[in-house]
Design a protein around this motif. Structure first.
Motif, short mmCIF file in Angstrom:
data_model
loop_
_atom_site.label_atom_id
_atom_site.label_comp_id
_atom_site.label_asym_id
_atom_site.label_seq_id
_atom_site.Cartn_x
_atom_site.Cartn_y
_atom_site.Cartn_z
N ILE A 94 0.85 -1.18 0.00
CA ILE A 94 0.00 0.00 0.00
C ILE A 94 0.89 1.24 0.00
N GLU A 95 0.38 2.34 -0.57
CA GLU A 95 1.14 3.59 -0.56
C GLU A 95 0.20 4.77 -0.77
N TRP A 96 0.32 5.78 0.12
CA TRP A 96 -0.45 7.00 0.00
C TRP A 96 0.09 7.87 -1.13
N SER A 97 -0.80 8.60 -1.79
CA SER A 97 -0.37 9.64 -2.71
C SER A 97 0.24 10.77 -1.89
N PRO A 98 1.18 11.56 -2.47
CA PRO A 98 1.82 12.63 -1.70
C PRO A 98 0.85 13.64 -1.09
N ASN A 99 -0.31 13.88 -1.73
CA ASN A 99 -1.28 14.81 -1.15
C ASN A 99 -2.16 14.17 -0.09
N GLY A 100 -2.00 12.88 0.15
CA GLY A 100 -2.73 12.20 1.22
C GLY A 100 -4.19 11.95 0.93
N CYS A 101 -4.61 12.02 -0.33
CA CYS A 101 -6.02 11.87 -0.68
C CYS A 101 -6.37 10.47 -1.17
N VAL A 102 -5.40 9.75 -1.73
CA VAL A 102 -5.68 8.46 -2.36
C VAL A 102 -4.68 7.43 -1.85
N VAL A 139 5.54 0.04 -7.55
CA VAL A 139 4.55 1.11 -7.66
C VAL A 139 5.14 2.37 -7.05
N THR A 140 4.92 3.51 -7.68
CA THR A 140 5.34 4.78 -7.09
C THR A 140 4.46 5.91 -7.60
N TRP A 141 4.27 6.94 -6.74
CA TRP A 141 3.51 8.13 -7.08
C TRP A 141 4.46 9.23 -7.55
N SER A 142 3.95 10.11 -8.41
CA SER A 142 4.70 11.32 -8.73
C SER A 142 4.52 12.31 -7.58
N PRO A 143 5.49 13.22 -7.35
CA PRO A 143 5.38 14.17 -6.24
C PRO A 143 4.13 15.04 -6.30
N SER A 144 3.60 15.29 -7.49
CA SER A 144 2.39 16.11 -7.63
C SER A 144 1.11 15.32 -7.42
N SER A 145 1.21 14.00 -7.26
CA SER A 145 0.06 13.09 -7.12
C SER A 145 -0.77 12.98 -8.39
N ALA A 247 11.25 5.69 -9.74
CA ALA A 247 11.39 6.90 -8.92
C ALA A 247 11.19 8.13 -9.79
N PHE A 248 10.31 9.05 -9.33
CA PHE A 248 10.11 10.33 -10.00
C PHE A 248 11.07 11.36 -9.43
N SER A 249 11.52 12.28 -10.29
CA SER A 249 12.33 13.40 -9.82
C SER A 249 11.44 14.37 -9.05
N PRO A 250 12.01 15.20 -8.17
CA PRO A 250 11.19 16.06 -7.31
C PRO A 250 10.37 17.11 -8.06
N ASP A 251 10.79 17.45 -9.29
CA ASP A 251 10.04 18.42 -10.09
C ASP A 251 9.05 17.76 -11.04
#
Length: 365
Positions: A94-102, A139-145, A247-251
Motif C-alpha cells: 500500500i502507498e499514499w499519494s503525496p497529497n494524502g487523498c488516495v 509502484v510509485t507516485w509522482s510528487p504532484s500526485s 522513482a520520480f524526480s522532485p520536479d
C-alpha cells in the motif's frame, strides 16, 4: 524520533511466533506523552504500512481470517479512523499519494490488480492490465500526485492519471536502443597510466584490485546500441524479470526506472513528452538509485566503490575517497540535498557535494 520515517525503514512489520500460535503486534511508543499503543493483526508483506506525507494518517494492511483488511489511523492519538476489507486475494503493498487523498493498494504478483481508495475507505477505481501472468512488481507516485507509475513483470511501466485512473502511456524497455535522439551514457573502466613503456620486457604486471587501481567514466554512445541483458531463471521464485525499481524526480519532470533483466542500465524518461530521454549503462548491476529531494539529480550505486550522479547537464563517476574496500550497496540523500549517506555491508559514510563555480555546476565528491 520520527515514527513515520522509522516505519518506512522497517523491513518486516509482523511475524508469527515459532509455534505458529501468535501473531506479533505493532507497538507505538510516544516519547512526548510516555504512552504505549498496540495494533494487532499487521500483515507481513512487501509494503504493509504507509504514512501520509503530512504525518497525519497511517494506513496499515491487516490479515484476519484469511482475508485482507486496511485500517486507517489518526497519528495524533492513534485512534482508528476507518477499517474496511480490500478486494485483494493476497495484498502485497500500500502507498499514499503525496497529497494524502488516495491510497494505492496492489495485489500479489500472481494477479495484476491495483485498487485506489479514498481517505474514507471508498473504492475509487480498479485497474488490471492483463491476466494469467505475473503482474505488478513496483509502484510509485509522482510528487504532484497526478501520476501513478506501475512497474510490471512484462517489462513495461504503465502510468495512470489522477482524473480517470486510466493509463495514459506504456513505457517499454527494449534491449536495443535505436532512436538516435536518445542519449546513451556507457561506463568504461581503464587502468591509470603508470608511465612505463608497454613494450618493456619483462611485461609490467596487470592492474591490481586496490581502491585506486581503476578509473571509470561515462562515454556517450550513438544508437543503435544493444544493452547487456541477463536470462532470468523461470524455475526460481521472484525471477530477475520486469521493472523492479521506479522513482520520480522532485520536479515531476523525469522518471527513472530499472528493468531487472537489463540490470546494468538505468532508464530516464521525460514525463512531459512521455518519451525515453537518457539511458545509463554500467559495468556492474545497479543496486540502488535515488533522486536529490530538491533538484533533478540522480545518484546511483552498483556495489563497487564508486557513486554515479546524473543530471540534465551530464553525468559523472566519483570514487569514494576511503582506504580499503568500501562497496556501496545503498544510498540516501539528505533532505537538503547537500550530502549523501553511503552504506556498505558493514560501514557507512557521509559524502558532501560541492558545487563548482562555473555554469554547469557539476557535483564533486
Amino acid at each position: 524520533m520520527n515514527f513515520s520515517e522509522l516505519f518506512k525503514l522497517s523491513g518486516q512489520l509482523g511475524a508469527f511466533s515459532p509455534n505458529g500460535k501468535y501473531l506479533l503486534r505493532i507497538t507505538l511508543w510516544s516519547l512526548s506523552a510516555k504512552s504505549v499503543s498496540y495494533i494487532k493483526y499487521p500483515k507481513a508483506c512487501q509494503q504493509g504500512i504507509s504514512f501520509t506525507k503530512d504525518g497525519r494518517h497511517m494506513a496499515l494492511a491487516e490479515r484476519r481470517d484469511c482475508k485482507d483488511y486496511i485500517s486507517i489511523f489518526v497519528c495524533n492519538d492513534w485512534q482508528l479512523l476507518r477499517h474496511f476489507d480490500s478486494e485483494t486475494q493476497d495484498l502485497a503493498g500500500i502507498e499514499w499519494s503525496p497529497n494524502g487523498c488516495v491510497l494505492a493498494v496492489w495485489d500479489t504478483c500472481l494477479e495484476y490488480k491495483i485498487l485506489l481508495y479514498s481517505l474514507d475507505g471508498r473504492l475509487l477505481s480498479t485497474f488490471c492490465a492483463y491476466e494469467w501472468s505475473l503482474g505488478i512488481k513496483s509502484v510509485t507516485w509522482s510528487p504532484s500526485s497526478q501520476f501513478l507509475a506501475i512497474g510490471s513483470y512484462d517489462e513495461k511501466v504503465r502510468i495512470l492519471n489522477h482524473v480517470t485512473w486510466k493509463p495514459i502511456t506504456n513505457l517499454e524497455h527494449p534491449s536495443t536502443i535505436v532512436n538516435p535522439k536518445i542519449v546513451v551514457y556507457k561506463e568504461v573502466e581503464a587502468c591509470p597510466s603508470s608511465g612505463i613503456d608497454d613494450r618493456s620486457f619483462p611485461p609490467t604486471m596487470p592492474c591490481t584490485t586496490s581502491l585506486f587501481s581503476t578509473q571509470s567514466k561515462y562515454e556517450i554512445c550513438q544508437p543503435p546500441l544493444s544493452l547487456r541483458t541477463i536470462k532470468p531463471d523461470s524455475d526460481r521464485a521472484n525471477p530477475e524479470l520486469g521493472v523492479g525499481m521506479l522513482a520520480f524526480s522532485p520536479d515531476n519532470r523525469y522518471l527513472a526506472t530499472k528493468n531487472d533483466n537489463i540490470p546494468f542500465s538505468i532508464w530516464v524518461w521525460d514525463t512531459q513528452k512521455m518519451k525515453l530521454f537518457v539511458v545509463l549503462e554500467h559495468v556492474s548491476a545497479v543496486r540502488s538509485f535515488q533522486w536529490d529531494p530538491l533538484q533533478p539529480r540522480l545518484a546511483i550505486c552498483t556495489g563497487n566503490s564508486k557513486v554515479y550522479i546524473w543530471s540534465p547537464t551530464g553525468c559523472v563517476s566519483v570514487q569514494v575517497p576511503m582506504e580499503g574496500s568500501f562497496n556501496v550497496l545503498s544510498l540516501s540523500w539528505h533532505r537538503n540535498g547537500n550530502c549523501l549517506l553511503l552504506m556498505s555491508k558493514e560501514h557507512l559514510c557521509l559524502c558532501y557535494l560541492e558545487e563548482e563555480e562555473d555554469e554547469d555546476k557539476s557535483p564533486k565528491l
